[in-house]
Design a protein around this motif. Structure first.
Motif, PDB file in Angstrom:
ATOM      1  N   LEU A  66       0.866  -1.177   0.000  1.00  0.00           N
ATOM      2  CA  LEU A  66       0.000   0.000   0.000  1.00  0.00           C
ATOM      3  C   LEU A  66       0.906   1.231   0.000  1.00  0.00           C
ATOM      4  O   LEU A  66       1.764   1.370   0.875  1.00  0.00           O
ATOM      5  CB  LEU A  66      -0.885   0.000   1.252  1.00  0.00           C
ATOM      6  N   LEU A  67       0.718   2.109  -0.998  1.00  0.00           N
ATOM      7  CA  LEU A  67       1.503   3.341  -1.055  1.00  0.00           C
ATOM      8  C   LEU A  67       0.775   4.428  -0.273  1.00  0.00           C
ATOM      9  O   LEU A  67      -0.424   4.660  -0.466  1.00  0.00           O
ATOM     10  CB  LEU A  67       1.714   3.783  -2.498  1.00  0.00           C
ATOM     11  N   VAL A  68       1.495   5.063   0.655  1.00  0.00           N
ATOM     12  CA  VAL A  68       0.902   6.137   1.463  1.00  0.00           C
ATOM     13  C   VAL A  68       1.772   7.381   1.341  1.00  0.00           C
ATOM     14  O   VAL A  68       2.954   7.307   0.989  1.00  0.00           O
ATOM     15  CB  VAL A  68       0.781   5.722   2.951  1.00  0.00           C
ATOM     16  N   LYS A  69       1.161   8.548   1.637  1.00  0.00           N
ATOM     17  CA  LYS A  69       1.888   9.810   1.523  1.00  0.00           C
ATOM     18  C   LYS A  69       2.040  10.451   2.901  1.00  0.00           C
ATOM     19  O   LYS A  69       1.101  10.491   3.695  1.00  0.00           O
ATOM     20  CB  LYS A  69       1.146  10.759   0.575  1.00  0.00           C
ATOM     21  N   LEU A  70       3.263  10.907   3.181  1.00  0.00           N
ATOM     22  CA  LEU A  70       3.558  11.687   4.384  1.00  0.00           C
ATOM     23  C   LEU A  70       4.226  12.968   3.911  1.00  0.00           C
ATOM     24  O   LEU A  70       5.346  12.915   3.375  1.00  0.00           O
ATOM     25  CB  LEU A  70       4.491  10.912   5.320  1.00  0.00           C
ATOM     26  N   ASP A  71       3.508  14.106   4.065  1.00  0.00           N
ATOM     27  CA  ASP A  71       3.994  15.368   3.505  1.00  0.00           C
ATOM     28  C   ASP A  71       4.177  15.161   1.995  1.00  0.00           C
ATOM     29  O   ASP A  71       3.242  14.781   1.316  1.00  0.00           O
ATOM     30  CB  ASP A  71       5.278  15.802   4.213  1.00  0.00           C
ATOM     31  N   GLU A  72       5.384  15.353   1.456  1.00  0.00           N
ATOM     32  CA  GLU A  72       5.617  15.157   0.023  1.00  0.00           C
ATOM     33  C   GLU A  72       6.259  13.807  -0.287  1.00  0.00           C
ATOM     34  O   GLU A  72       6.581  13.498  -1.432  1.00  0.00           O
ATOM     35  CB  GLU A  72       6.525  16.283  -0.518  1.00  0.00           C
ATOM     36  N   GLU A  73       6.499  13.003   0.751  1.00  0.00           N
ATOM     37  CA  GLU A  73       7.200  11.724   0.556  1.00  0.00           C
ATOM     38  C   GLU A  73       6.209  10.565   0.428  1.00  0.00           C
ATOM     39  O   GLU A  73       5.158  10.558   1.083  1.00  0.00           O
ATOM     40  CB  GLU A  73       8.133  11.444   1.748  1.00  0.00           C
ATOM     41  N   ILE A  74       6.575   9.586  -0.418  1.00  0.00           N
ATOM     42  CA  ILE A  74       5.732   8.394  -0.601  1.00  0.00           C
ATOM     43  C   ILE A  74       6.422   7.206   0.072  1.00  0.00           C
ATOM     44  O   ILE A  74       7.606   6.947  -0.152  1.00  0.00           O
ATOM     45  CB  ILE A  74       5.506   8.104  -2.099  1.00  0.00           C
ATOM     46  N   PHE A  75       5.678   6.486   0.899  1.00  0.00           N
ATOM     47  CA  PHE A  75       6.193   5.296   1.566  1.00  0.00           C
ATOM     48  C   PHE A  75       5.323   4.096   1.200  1.00  0.00           C
ATOM     49  O   PHE A  75       4.144   4.242   0.866  1.00  0.00           O
ATOM     50  CB  PHE A  75       6.201   5.489   3.089  1.00  0.00           C
ATOM     51  N   ALA A  76       5.937   2.906   1.281  1.00  0.00           N
ATOM     52  CA  ALA A  76       5.206   1.665   0.968  1.00  0.00           C
ATOM     53  C   ALA A  76       5.081   0.824   2.237  1.00  0.00           C
ATOM     54  O   ALA A  76       6.051   0.663   2.981  1.00  0.00           O
ATOM     55  CB  ALA A  76       5.942   0.884  -0.109  1.00  0.00           C
ATOM     56  N   ILE A  77       3.870   0.288   2.472  1.00  0.00           N
ATOM     57  CA  ILE A  77       3.631  -0.611   3.606  1.00  0.00           C
ATOM     58  C   ILE A  77       3.246  -1.976   3.026  1.00  0.00           C
ATOM     59  O   ILE A  77       2.282  -2.070   2.260  1.00  0.00           O
ATOM     60  CB  ILE A  77       2.492  -0.095   4.513  1.00  0.00           C
ATOM     61  N   PRO A  78       4.007  -3.054   3.348  1.00  0.00           N
ATOM     62  CA  PRO A  78       3.661  -4.383   2.814  1.00  0.00           C
ATOM     63  C   PRO A  78       2.223  -4.761   3.158  1.00  0.00           C
ATOM     64  O   PRO A  78       1.800  -4.632   4.312  1.00  0.00           O
ATOM     65  CB  PRO A  78       4.670  -5.319   3.504  1.00  0.00           C
ATOM     66  N   LEU A  79       1.483  -5.188   2.145  1.00  0.00           N
ATOM     67  CA  LEU A  79       0.065  -5.503   2.327  1.00  0.00           C
ATOM     68  C   LEU A  79      -0.136  -6.654   3.316  1.00  0.00           C
ATOM     69  O   LEU A  79      -1.143  -6.711   4.023  1.00  0.00           O
ATOM     70  CB  LEU A  79      -0.552  -5.865   0.971  1.00  0.00           C
ATOM     71  N   SER A  80       0.835  -7.576   3.378  1.00  0.00           N
ATOM     72  CA  SER A  80       0.709  -8.740   4.260  1.00  0.00           C
ATOM     73  C   SER A  80       0.691  -8.330   5.735  1.00  0.00           C
ATOM     74  O   SER A  80       0.264  -9.097   6.593  1.00  0.00           O
ATOM     75  CB  SER A  80       1.861  -9.719   4.022  1.00  0.00           C
ATOM     76  N   SER A  81       1.172  -7.100   6.042  1.00  0.00           N
ATOM     77  CA  SER A  81       1.205  -6.633   7.439  1.00  0.00           C
ATOM     78  C   SER A  81      -0.026  -5.818   7.810  1.00  0.00           C
ATOM     79  O   SER A  81      -0.191  -5.431   8.971  1.00  0.00           O
ATOM     80  CB  SER A  81       2.447  -5.765   7.680  1.00  0.00           C
ATOM     81  N   ILE A  82      -0.892  -5.521   6.815  1.00  0.00           N
ATOM     82  CA  ILE A  82      -2.027  -4.615   7.070  1.00  0.00           C
ATOM     83  C   ILE A  82      -3.293  -5.403   7.392  1.00  0.00           C
ATOM     84  O   ILE A  82      -3.660  -6.335   6.685  1.00  0.00           O
ATOM     85  CB  ILE A  82      -2.270  -3.704   5.841  1.00  0.00           C
ATOM     86  N   ASN A  83      -3.931  -5.008   8.492  1.00  0.00           N
ATOM     87  CA  ASN A  83      -5.224  -5.614   8.852  1.00  0.00           C
ATOM     88  C   ASN A  83      -6.376  -4.878   8.186  1.00  0.00           C
ATOM     89  O   ASN A  83      -7.227  -5.474   7.535  1.00  0.00           O
ATOM     90  CB  ASN A  83      -5.420  -5.573  10.366  1.00  0.00           C
ATOM     91  N   GLU A  84      -6.402  -3.554   8.373  1.00  0.00           N
ATOM     92  CA  GLU A  84      -7.461  -2.735   7.777  1.00  0.00           C
ATOM     93  C   GLU A  84      -7.070  -1.260   7.831  1.00  0.00           C
ATOM     94  O   GLU A  84      -6.061  -0.890   8.434  1.00  0.00           O
ATOM     95  CB  GLU A  84      -8.791  -2.958   8.516  1.00  0.00           C
ATOM     96  N   ILE A  85      -7.892  -0.453   7.187  1.00  0.00           N
ATOM     97  CA  ILE A  85      -7.670   1.002   7.183  1.00  0.00           C
ATOM     98  C   ILE A  85      -8.937   1.662   7.712  1.00  0.00           C
ATOM     99  O   ILE A  85     -10.056   1.267   7.347  1.00  0.00           O
ATOM    100  CB  ILE A  85      -7.363   1.503   5.755  1.00  0.00           C
ATOM    101  N   THR A  86      -8.772   2.629   8.585  1.00  0.00           N
ATOM    102  CA  THR A  86      -9.945   3.284   9.176  1.00  0.00           C
ATOM    103  C   THR A  86      -9.661   4.769   9.418  1.00  0.00           C
ATOM    104  O   THR A  86      -8.520   5.219   9.276  1.00  0.00           O
ATOM    105  CB  THR A  86     -10.338   2.591  10.513  1.00  0.00           C
ATOM    106  N   ASN A  87     -10.708   5.503   9.740  1.00  0.00           N
ATOM    107  CA  ASN A  87     -10.559   6.915  10.136  1.00  0.00           C
ATOM    108  C   ASN A  87     -10.772   7.027  11.641  1.00  0.00           C
ATOM    109  O   ASN A  87     -11.680   6.389  12.197  1.00  0.00           O
ATOM    110  CB  ASN A  87     -11.587   7.801   9.414  1.00  0.00           C
ATOM    111  N   VAL A  88      -9.967   7.839  12.282  1.00  0.00           N
ATOM    112  CA  VAL A  88     -10.066   8.040  13.732  1.00  0.00           C
ATOM    113  C   VAL A  88     -10.118   9.529  14.012  1.00  0.00           C
ATOM    114  O   VAL A  88      -9.331  10.309  13.451  1.00  0.00           O
ATOM    115  CB  VAL A  88      -8.854   7.397  14.456  1.00  0.00           C
ATOM    116  N   ASP A  89     -11.065   9.931  14.874  1.00  0.00           N
ATOM    117  CA  ASP A  89     -11.156  11.342  15.290  1.00  0.00           C
ATOM    118  C   ASP A  89     -10.020  11.627  16.277  1.00  0.00           C
ATOM    119  O   ASP A  89      -9.828  10.883  17.248  1.00  0.00           O
ATOM    120  CB  ASP A  89     -12.517  11.599  15.958  1.00  0.00           C
TER     121      ASP A  89
END
Length: 667
Positions: free
Chosen positions: A543-566
């Motif tokens: 999964l490619l994610v953005k932090l400021d102007e930088e792009i980082f990759a997170i291996p999909l095998s390590s991801i459980n889910e994606i959610t929004n948190v207040d």
């Protein structure tokens, strides 16, 4: 024409390893069923093959040892001796010596310098032959114990004006076919007169049952110098010693002036050549290649896909000159299909069965069980599960440690097992199976399990936790203490292992290949270690994610889910930010703080990627999600290999570099 053996070392190593693995497997079967002659025949065939291979390569120590093994096995095949525990143990020792030699060849290009004299002597003793004089540095008097008949012949020969010579010959270390060279020497000597004595016997020399030296007594009309001159012309002889014999005088009584012992010039030159060859081999040190045997059908498929790749390249070259966007889109879709298929094909080529790792464990378990006086039944399944070649190289050591751990401190001694109503024989189960993009390996024993109270006491002693903290620890948290660096529950250091000794090393090794390790244990029932490792380390879904102007990759095998948190729901507990999520506390990690990027301004609604490592979870706060993509992992190189939180990098479609996050070090 000189044979350059350097080019064949890789092939030799691969073949030798395969034959030795076969020998190991059959020996284990033979130990259980010593009356099965078919197993003896199989070991004989393997020993014979290794003897031929090593002889051809000039690895004489291996060739000599396998030759002696053949003699013992031949005696067993013809029912002259019976296979018992002693014989099997010695054959296992021979296997270890051969395995050590192959490892020496891998590391330095040369076989082990050990000539295996003690092992060869054990093999001779099995055959009830007093061959000790072949191994000892024999004196002249020992080498020629002349009986009355032989002395009478020497006396009669001297009366008739003939000479009797004791001739000691030592062959060169580089001599590859000893019996053939000895045959030439015997033929030459017999053309001068009559050989009346040989030590070892002619039969033993023909069977190569000698090292590099042998002695003969020759009756001849020729003088000593003439005999020496003729023998000197034969190659692959290191030294010749000729003594004149008379009735009643053994060779040791001959004066020093009558001795002729000369190092042959021809041998010196051959030794020089041999030294050069050795040097060449040593220069190859560490260059024995890693190989994978591939089914020809897989290679055919690979070739077909490369052919299609060339076709589409030509088509795209033609389309690049036209403005037909629709045709270009079709070509790109076609190209995408080919590259996906090509990736799958290359992956299959790199895949090898995990059996290659599992094969070494039956012998290890057998040796440990004997050493510890325990009865162990090793049950293996899933050996056909395929993993990437690079994973195979890394997973062996952790598994060795876990199995040794289970046998030494997991499984009780037979008397203790009987007290708890268990069978005397303990069981270690080793199994593997595919699970999505991962392979799972389980090591399970039916021993006494982990003593949680003992772990807590040791942790308090070492200052890892306080008594108050220890009282609040759950079983899962206690198990995690086992993986703390240097932690051990053993009261004394064992040469074999200890529950907890080195488990931090096991964990770090597994995590270095993006794997995870979990533990399940039940007192008096047993312990199970569960290892999850990726199928491949080369290409992954991320999964490619953005932090400021930088792009980082997170291996999909390590991801459980994606959610929004207040952001208002995030609480700080003793310096650790957490959020209540689905009834559980979820630790929050702000990647911008760890990686040094600027935080977002509008941070009321946070995007959180929930990742896992074993049974632990954490929420990573990111700025934006860019989507899922297949990425090729590239190493950061040795200068950046120690950078925390990063496991590598990948090159994106636009040519930019994206760093890959190491989830194991983040959580």
């Amino acid at each position: 024409m000189d044979l350059d053996i350097n080019q064949y070392i890789d092939v030799f190593v691969e073949e030798a390893r395969e034959h030795l693995q076969n020998m190991n497997d059959v020996l284990l079967e033979l130990e259980k069923n010593s009356s099965n002659l078919e197993l003896v025949n199989e070991i004989f065939r393997v020993a014979h093959t290794i003897k031929g291979m090593s002889g051809t390569m000039g690895f004489n120590n291996m060739a000599n040892l396998t030759h002696e093994m053949e003699n013992v096995l031949q005696a067993a095949r013809s029912n002259e001796i019976s296979i018992n525990e002693e014989v099997v143990d010695i054959l296992f020792e021979c296997f270890d010596a051969l395995d050590s030699s192959v490892n020496s060849i891998i590391e330095g290009g040369k076989e082990s310098q050990d000539s295996n004299d003690s092992l060869i002597e054990k093999l001779w003793k099995i055959l009830n032959k007093d061959q000790s004089n072949k191994l000892d540095g024999k004196s002249r008097s020992e080498s020629c114990k002349l009986n009355e008949y032989t002395e009478e012949i020497i006396y009669k020969a001297s009366m008739e004006g003939l000479n009797a010579f004791e001739i000691d010959i030592k062959l060169s270390e580089t001599c590859m076919l000893k019996s053939a060279r000895a045959f030439i020497i015997f033929n030459t000597l017999e053309s001068f007169g009559e050989i009346i004595y040989s030590n070892p016997s002619v039969e033993d020399i023909e069977d190569e049952k000698f090292k590099l030296e042998f002695s003969v007594i020759l009756i001849t009309q020729l003088e000593k110098d003439m005999v020496f001159k003729e023998l000197n012309q034969i190659s692959e002889i290191e030294s010749i010693t000729i003594d004149h014999l008379e009735k009643g005088k053994v060779a040791a009584a001959v004066t020093a002036e009558e001795n002729v012992e000369i190092k042959l010039e021809s041998t010196e030159s051959s030794n020089e050549e041999n030294h050069k060859t050795e040097k060449n081999i040593q220069n190859r040190s560490g260059k024995v290649g890693k190989t994978v045997r591939v089914d020809i059908d897989r290679l055919d498929n690979l070739m077909n896909l490369v052919s299609e790749l060339i076709i589409i390249k030509t088509r795209m070259d033609d389309l690049s000159g036209s403005n037909n966007g629709e045709n270009m889109s079709e070509a790109i879709e076609y190209l995408e299909r080919i590259t996906t298929n090509l990736h799958d094909a290359v992956m299959k080529v790199r895949m090898v069965p995990i059996e290659r790792v599992f094969n070494r464990f039956p012998r290890m378990v057998r040796d440990l069980a004997k050493e510890l006086d325990k009865e162990i039944d090793l049950q293996m399944s899933g050996e056909e599960t395929e993993v990437d070649r690079t994973v195979i190289d890394e997973i062996g050591d952790p598994l060795i440690h876990l199995i040794r751990n289970s046998i030494d401190h997991g499984i009780e001694i037979p008397s203790e097992r009987l007290e708890h109503g268990k069978p005397e024989q303990g069981t270690v189960v080793l199994k593997s199976y595919p699970d999505g993009n991962n392979v799972v390996i389980e090591v399970e024993d039916d021993g006494k399990g982990i003593d949680y109270n003992k772990v807590k006491k040791k942790a308090i002693q070492k200052g890892i936790v306080t008594e108050r903290e220890a009282d609040t620890l759950s079983n899962e948290e206690i198990i995690r203490l086992l993986f703390a660096p240097g932690f051990s529950t053993s009261d004394k250091i064992s040469d074999i292992s200890g529950r907890g000794v080195g488990l931090d090393v096991v964990k770090s090794k597994i995590e270095s290949i993006n794997g995870t390790i979990e533990v399940e244990s039940e007192p008096y029932k047993g312990t199970k270690f569960i290892i999850r490792i990726p199928l491949t380390l080369a290409i992954i879904q991320a999964l490619l994610v953005k932090l400021d102007e930088e792009i980082f990759a997170i291996p999909l095998s390590s991801i459980n889910e994606i959610t929004n948190v207040d952001s208002s729901n995030i609480r700080d507990i003793q310096g650790q930010e957490i959020v209540l999520y689905r009834g559980k506390t979820l630790p929050i990690i702000r990647l911008n703080e760890i990686l040094g990027t600027k935080p977002r301004d509008d941070n009321e609604e946070l995007i959180v990627v929930i990742v896992r490592k074993g049974d632990k979870q954490a929420g990573l706060i990111v700025d934006n999600l860019l989507g899922q993509q297949e990425i090729v992992i590239k190493s950061l190189g040795k200068y950046l290999s120690g950078v925390k939180y990063l496991s590598g990098a990948t090159i994106l479609g636009n040519g930019n570099i994206s760093l890959i996050l190491d989830i194991n070090s983040l959580i």
